[in-house]
Motif scaffolding. Structure first.
Motif, mmCIF file in Angstrom:
data_model
loop_
_atom_site.group_PDB
_atom_site.id
_atom_site.type_symbol
_atom_site.label_atom_id
_atom_site.label_comp_id
_atom_site.label_asym_id
_atom_site.label_seq_id
_atom_site.Cartn_x
_atom_site.Cartn_y
_atom_site.Cartn_z
ATOM 1 N N TYR A 70 50.446 46.960 51.781
ATOM 2 C CA TYR A 70 49.610 45.758 52.022
ATOM 3 C C TYR A 70 48.215 45.610 51.446
ATOM 4 N N LEU A 71 47.602 46.962 51.730
ATOM 5 C CA LEU A 71 46.109 47.224 51.058
ATOM 6 C C LEU A 71 46.130 47.301 49.825
ATOM 7 N N VAL A 72 46.895 47.957 49.084
ATOM 8 C CA VAL A 72 47.028 47.812 47.598
ATOM 9 C C VAL A 72 47.292 46.575 46.822
ATOM 10 N N LEU A 73 48.181 45.981 47.574
ATOM 11 C CA LEU A 73 48.449 44.519 47.196
ATOM 12 C C LEU A 73 47.519 43.561 47.324
ATOM 13 N N ALA A 74 46.546 43.652 48.316
ATOM 14 C CA ALA A 74 45.638 42.865 48.502
ATOM 15 C C ALA A 74 44.546 42.954 47.627
ATOM 16 N N THR A 75 44.319 44.339 47.218
ATOM 17 C CA THR A 75 43.488 44.601 46.251
ATOM 18 C C THR A 75 43.621 44.214 45.143
ATOM 19 N N ALA A 76 44.884 44.189 44.454
ATOM 20 C CA ALA A 76 45.492 43.827 43.161
ATOM 21 C C ALA A 76 45.377 42.096 43.306
ATOM 22 N N LEU A 77 45.586 41.356 44.141
ATOM 23 C CA LEU A 77 45.792 39.928 44.306
ATOM 24 C C LEU A 77 44.187 39.522 44.369
ATOM 25 N N GLY A 78 43.528 40.372 44.862
ATOM 26 C CA GLY A 78 41.965 40.074 45.157
ATOM 27 C C GLY A 78 41.286 39.955 43.731
ATOM 28 N N ALA A 79 41.599 41.023 42.948
ATOM 29 C CA ALA A 79 41.027 41.322 41.595
ATOM 30 C C ALA A 79 41.699 40.188 40.759
ATOM 31 N N LEU A 80 43.019 39.880 40.890
ATOM 32 C CA LEU A 80 43.599 38.887 40.166
ATOM 33 C C LEU A 80 42.917 37.513 40.253
ATOM 34 N N GLY A 81 42.766 37.181 41.505
ATOM 35 C CA GLY A 81 42.036 35.953 41.914
ATOM 36 C C GLY A 81 40.687 35.910 41.256
ATOM 37 N N LEU A 82 40.117 36.759 41.510
ATOM 38 C CA LEU A 82 38.636 37.121 40.797
ATOM 39 C C LEU A 82 38.551 36.686 39.283
ATOM 40 N N TRP A 83 39.504 37.504 38.622
ATOM 41 C CA TRP A 83 39.564 37.146 37.059
ATOM 42 C C TRP A 83 40.123 35.527 36.725
ATOM 43 N N LEU A 84 41.007 35.011 37.535
ATOM 44 C CA LEU A 84 41.396 33.794 37.222
ATOM 45 C C LEU A 84 40.152 32.762 37.798
ATOM 46 N N GLY A 85 39.250 33.165 38.682
ATOM 47 C CA GLY A 85 38.239 32.218 39.057
ATOM 48 C C GLY A 85 37.298 32.203 38.424
ATOM 49 N N SER A 86 37.171 33.284 37.539
ATOM 50 C CA SER A 86 36.011 33.361 36.439
ATOM 51 C C SER A 86 36.181 32.391 35.376
ATOM 52 N N LEU A 89 31.723 34.880 36.451
ATOM 53 C CA LEU A 89 32.167 35.297 35.094
ATOM 54 C C LEU A 89 31.817 36.779 34.835
ATOM 55 N N ARG A 90 30.696 37.205 35.369
ATOM 56 C CA ARG A 90 30.138 38.623 35.297
ATOM 57 C C ARG A 90 31.385 39.695 35.991
ATOM 58 N N PHE A 91 31.909 39.096 36.687
ATOM 59 C CA PHE A 91 33.332 40.220 37.368
ATOM 60 C C PHE A 91 34.616 39.989 36.210
ATOM 61 N N ARG A 92 34.642 38.994 35.427
ATOM 62 C CA ARG A 92 35.759 38.907 34.881
ATOM 63 C C ARG A 92 36.517 40.061 34.135
ATOM 64 N N HIS A 93 35.867 40.807 33.164
ATOM 65 C CA HIS A 93 36.429 41.907 32.464
ATOM 66 C C HIS A 93 36.805 43.039 33.652
#
Length: 250
Positions: A69-85, A92-96
């Motif tokens: 769950y920890l790794v999944l949450a990290t991956a989903l958090g990064a995915l959400g950050l990318w989509l939110g950018s 925007l500065r977190f996109r890449h």
């Protein structure tokens, strides 16, 4: 000087040559010795129920299940950050960086999972030495015919932690100390995950070596192959700052 211009022979020596040399040396030690068996023997006791820590609260519940769950949450958090950018300029500065981490986790764990599905190697608990039915063979020895296909190599659970070593490249140029912290955290988390599976009888210690080098090479390949010049805020590359508010999708 562009970021790609910094990927010189020194970069490849430290980030590819040295890790591969260290991996090769450790892999040879395990293949030519009985260290896998020696380490696993410590956690197998037929009198105490075989792998007596297999269902322990910390190895199974906390490290094995909780780690997923920890790794999944990290991956989903990064995915959400990318989509939110693509919607909020503040992100925007977190996109890449966010996309880079998503790919590190997805490709690193994906390659290890593909190996588990196609490489015929068993978990320790499948071997006769530990109460199973399959005769033990070393990693580079041919499996004994007449037994079901094994799906125990490389170490899948540990790859989730090792994939986070990609965070090193996020900060490599701008914040070297934070880059080393990210590298250490990914290695430590993958090591903890690997130890949890070792005591449960799910993997030999050497299985983790192959997972960590695969995850590292994935991160290195992504970085050198296209992300090396993108993992900085637009201001750091001389781009004009975009207005705050919604950003239309490209």
């Amino acid at each position: 000087m562009s970021e790609r211009a910094n990927l010189d022979h020194g970069f490849w020596l430290w980030h590819a040559g040295l890790p591969l040399l260290l991996f090769g040396a450790l892999a040879a030690v395990f293949e030519l010795s009985d260290w896998d068996l020696i380490l696993s023997d410590r956690f197998f006791d037929a009198a105490r129920g075989g792998w007596y820590l297999k269902h322990s609260w910390w190895a199974d519940g906390l490290i094995h299940r909780g780690g997923k769950y920890l790794v999944l949450a990290t991956a989903l958090g990064a995915l959400g950050l990318w989509l939110g950018s693509y919607r909020w300029a503040e992100l925007l500065r977190f996109r890449h960086g966010a996309l880079f981490m998503v790919l590190c986790i997805a490709l690193g764990t994906g390659l290890v999972a593909a190996g588990k599905a196609t490489i015929n190697r068993h978990c320790p608990w499948d071997y006769q030495r530990y109460g199973g039915k399959v005769p033990y063979v070393r990693l580079f020895e041919s499996p004994v015919p007449g037994h079901k296909t094994g799906h125990g190599f490389p170490a899948g659970h540990a790859s989730g932690g090792f994939a986070l070593t990609g965070s090193y490249f996020l900060f490599r140029r701008r914040r070297p100390r934070l880059a080393l912290l990210g590298l250490g955290a990914g290695l430590a988390l993958g090591g903890v995950f690997g130890f949890g599976q070792l005591v449960r009888g799910a993997h030999f210690a050497s299985h983790n070596l192959y997972s960590v080098i695969l995850c590292w090479l994935v991160s290195l390949g992504l970085y050198a192959g296209g992300f090396s010049g993108r993992l900085h805020p637009p201001q750091a590359q001389g781009e004009a700052a975009r207005p705050r508010g919604k950003i239309p999708a490209p």
